[in-house]
Design a protein around this motif. Structure first.
Motif, PDB file in Angstrom:
ATOM      1  N   ALA A 162      21.911  10.311   3.262  1.00 10.62           N
ATOM      2  CA  ALA A 162      21.402  11.507   2.608  1.00 10.62           C
ATOM      3  C   ALA A 162      20.058  11.918   3.202  1.00 10.62           C
ATOM      4  N   ALA A 163      19.209  10.944   3.498  1.00  6.31           N
ATOM      5  CA  ALA A 163      17.906  11.263   4.080  1.00  6.31           C
ATOM      6  C   ALA A 163      18.066  11.921   5.441  1.00  6.31           C
ATOM      7  N   GLY A 164      18.981  11.399   6.265  1.00  3.85           N
ATOM      8  CA  GLY A 164      19.214  11.974   7.580  1.00  3.85           C
ATOM      9  C   GLY A 164      19.770  13.385   7.488  1.00  3.85           C
ATOM     10  N   LEU A 165      20.735  13.585   6.604  1.00  3.89           N
ATOM     11  CA  LEU A 165      21.307  14.923   6.447  1.00  3.89           C
ATOM     12  C   LEU A 165      20.259  15.914   5.971  1.00  3.89           C
ATOM     13  N   VAL A 166      19.535  15.553   4.925  1.00  3.83           N
ATOM     14  CA  VAL A 166      18.621  16.505   4.301  1.00  3.83           C
ATOM     15  C   VAL A 166      17.462  16.849   5.236  1.00  3.83           C
ATOM     16  N   ALA A 167      17.016  15.896   6.043  1.00  2.79           N
ATOM     17  CA  ALA A 167      15.946  16.194   6.998  1.00  2.79           C
ATOM     18  C   ALA A 167      16.353  17.327   7.929  1.00  2.79           C
ATOM     19  N   HIS A 168      17.553  17.253   8.473  1.00  2.00           N
ATOM     20  CA  HIS A 168      18.020  18.297   9.397  1.00  2.00           C
ATOM     21  C   HIS A 168      18.412  19.562   8.633  1.00  2.00           C
ATOM     22  N   HIS A 169      18.982  19.409   7.458  1.00  2.00           N
ATOM     23  CA  HIS A 169      19.377  20.525   6.607  1.00  2.00           C
ATOM     24  C   HIS A 169      18.149  21.359   6.240  1.00  2.00           C
ATOM     25  N   TRP A 210      15.211  10.022  -4.807  1.00  2.00           N
ATOM     26  CA  TRP A 210      14.967   9.316  -3.557  1.00  2.00           C
ATOM     27  C   TRP A 210      14.235   7.995  -3.816  1.00  2.00           C
ATOM     28  N   THR A 211      14.525   7.014  -3.024  1.00  2.00           N
ATOM     29  CA  THR A 211      13.652   5.844  -2.996  1.00  2.00           C
ATOM     30  C   THR A 211      12.446   6.182  -2.130  1.00  2.00           C
ATOM     31  N   ASP A 212      11.397   5.372  -2.217  1.00  2.00           N
ATOM     32  CA  ASP A 212      10.226   5.617  -1.368  1.00  2.00           C
ATOM     33  C   ASP A 212      10.614   5.580   0.107  1.00  2.00           C
ATOM     34  N   ARG A 213      11.473   4.661   0.458  1.00  2.00           N
ATOM     35  CA  ARG A 213      11.887   4.549   1.853  1.00  2.00           C
ATOM     36  C   ARG A 213      12.651   5.790   2.297  1.00  2.00           C
ATOM     37  N   GLU A 214      13.513   6.309   1.419  1.00  2.00           N
ATOM     38  CA  GLU A 214      14.266   7.514   1.771  1.00  2.00           C
ATOM     39  C   GLU A 214      13.338   8.723   1.917  1.00  2.00           C
ATOM     40  N   ARG A 215      12.367   8.847   1.032  1.00  2.00           N
ATOM     41  CA  ARG A 215      11.409   9.952   1.146  1.00  2.00           C
ATOM     42  C   ARG A 215      10.728   9.921   2.508  1.00  2.00           C
ATOM     43  N   ARG A 216      10.275   8.752   2.903  1.00  2.00           N
ATOM     44  CA  ARG A 216       9.605   8.629   4.195  1.00  2.00           C
ATOM     45  C   ARG A 216      10.563   8.962   5.331  1.00  2.00           C
ATOM     46  N   SER A 217      11.817   8.550   5.181  1.00  2.00           N
ATOM     47  CA  SER A 217      12.814   8.829   6.226  1.00  2.00           C
ATOM     48  C   SER A 217      13.066  10.317   6.372  1.00  2.00           C
ATOM     49  N   VAL A 218      13.092  11.030   5.237  1.00  2.00           N
ATOM     50  CA  VAL A 218      13.297  12.486   5.298  1.00  2.00           C
ATOM     51  C   VAL A 218      12.157  13.129   6.091  1.00  2.00           C
ATOM     52  N   VAL A 219      10.934  12.736   5.806  1.00  2.00           N
ATOM     53  CA  VAL A 219       9.783  13.312   6.494  1.00  2.00           C
ATOM     54  C   VAL A 219       9.804  12.956   7.976  1.00  2.00           C
ATOM     55  N   GLU A 220      10.031  11.693   8.288  1.00  2.00           N
ATOM     56  CA  GLU A 220      10.019  11.257   9.689  1.00  2.00           C
ATOM     57  C   GLU A 220      11.142  11.913  10.482  1.00  2.00           C
ATOM     58  N   PRO A 254       0.833  -1.204   0.000  1.00  2.00           N
ATOM     59  CA  PRO A 254       0.000   0.000   0.000  1.00  2.00           C
ATOM     60  C   PRO A 254       0.866   1.252   0.000  1.00  2.00           C
ATOM     61  N   GLN A 255       0.372   2.283  -0.672  1.00  2.00           N
ATOM     62  CA  GLN A 255       1.132   3.527  -0.732  1.00  2.00           C
ATOM     63  C   GLN A 255       1.051   4.259   0.601  1.00  2.00           C
ATOM     64  N   HIS A 256       2.156   4.847   0.963  1.00  2.00           N
ATOM     65  CA  HIS A 256       2.229   5.695   2.152  1.00  2.00           C
ATOM     66  C   HIS A 256       1.751   7.093   1.741  1.00  2.00           C
ATOM     67  N   PRO A 257       1.089   7.841   2.642  1.00  2.00           N
ATOM     68  CA  PRO A 257       0.618   9.185   2.272  1.00  2.00           C
ATOM     69  C   PRO A 257       1.700  10.083   1.697  1.00  2.00           C
ATOM     70  N   THR A 258       2.937   9.941   2.165  1.00  2.00           N
ATOM     71  CA  THR A 258       4.008  10.804   1.657  1.00  2.00           C
ATOM     72  C   THR A 258       4.401  10.449   0.232  1.00  2.00           C
ATOM     73  N   ASP A 259       3.954   9.281  -0.268  1.00  2.00           N
ATOM     74  CA  ASP A 259       4.289   8.894  -1.638  1.00  2.00           C
ATOM     75  C   ASP A 259       3.347   9.525  -2.654  1.00  2.00           C
ATOM     76  N   LEU A 260       2.262  10.142  -2.194  1.00  2.00           N
ATOM     77  CA  LEU A 260       1.224  10.637  -3.086  1.00  2.00           C
ATOM     78  C   LEU A 260       1.430  12.083  -3.500  1.00  2.00           C
ATOM     79  N   VAL A 261       2.358  12.776  -2.872  1.00  2.00           N
ATOM     80  CA  VAL A 261       2.644  14.172  -3.196  1.00  2.00           C
ATOM     81  C   VAL A 261       4.151  14.330  -3.327  1.00  2.00           C
ATOM     82  N   SER A 262       4.584  15.507  -3.778  1.00  2.00           N
ATOM     83  CA  SER A 262       6.020  15.764  -3.866  1.00  2.00           C
ATOM     84  C   SER A 262       6.631  15.762  -2.470  1.00  2.00           C
TER      85      SER A 262
END
Length: 225
Positions: free
Chosen positions: A126-133, A189-199, A5-13
């Motif tokens: 990259a996901a960890g850096l960009v989230a804080h960046h 980003w992979t889907d997992r990385e996108r979710r990691s950036v948001v989280e 199933p798609q995660h809500p963060t996968d449905l938008v930029s």
């Protein structure tokens, strides 16, 4: 074959997902007691200097992580020299606290936790850096300008002491923020990385809110209120 199933963060930029997910935490940070009193002009300049001191430790860690990731194929895209804040913070602290400013500041426990988390996730991810960046720098380019005006209008500080909020290498902050969001959205980003950036961005906000909370407890004029 069944699809996950798609995660809500996968449905938008990614930029839209970040803006939506962090809106409530952003508002809580803005309404924190420390920020409420600061923006009301109720704190002394010495109390503002305590915030700048905590930010010194945060940005020291963040910019060390950015340098460490400079050659990473994804994280390196966000190693944008025009965002670097540490020299400006150092100059501000020298003005606000004097030449011995380095011995006059100590990280609060919440600041230590903030920096520890960045060290755990931002130096090799990259996901960890960009989230804080994203959380720090886009905030500086937007809401941080409110603090810059406060320092000018309430405390008469326009240059040294307020350099942290002045981005001399960015002529149009709004256009820069738009370009930054486009970079977020166009990066592979992979889907997992996108979710990691948001989280991780949500966690970054909570870590910042904790710093503001401890500052409010540490400042004598707020303790007496």
């Amino acid at each position: 074959m069944a699809h996950a199933p798609q995660h809500p963060t996968d449905l938008v930029s990614l930029s839209q997902a970040l803006r939506s997910a962090t809106r409530e935490a952003h508002d809580r940070a803005h309404r924190s007691r420390y920020m409420t009193e600061l923006l009301a002009g109720s704190l002394s300049i010495e109390s503002y200097a305590q915030l700048a001191g905590q930010y010194y430790f945060v940005y020291h860690t963040l910019e060390e992580a950015t340098r460490a990731m400079r050659h990473h194929p994804l994280g390196g895209r966000f190693a944008l020299d025009e965002l670097t804040r540490l020299p400006a913070l150092s100059a501000d602290l020298a003005y606000l606290l004097g030449p011995g400013w380095r011995t006059a500041i100590d990280p609060l426990p919440a600041t230590r936790r903030y920096c520890k988390r960045m060290r755990a996730v931002a130096f090799d991810s990259a996901a960890g850096l960009v989230a804080h960046h994203y959380t720090r720098y886009l905030g500086d380019l937007a809401g941080g300008q409110v603090v810059r005006r406060l320092l000018r209008d309430t405390y008469g500080i326009t240059d040294d002491g307020a350099l942290f909020y002045r981005f001399d290498r960015i002529t149009n902050p709004h256009a820069f923020r738009t370009t930054y969001r486009a970079l977020l959205d166009s990066s592979p980003w992979t889907d997992r990385e996108r979710r990691s950036v948001v989280e991780e961005s949500l966690l970054a906000y909570e870590l910042n809110i904790a710093v503001l909370g401890e500052l409010a407890e540490d400042i004598p004029e707020l303790q007496a209120a």
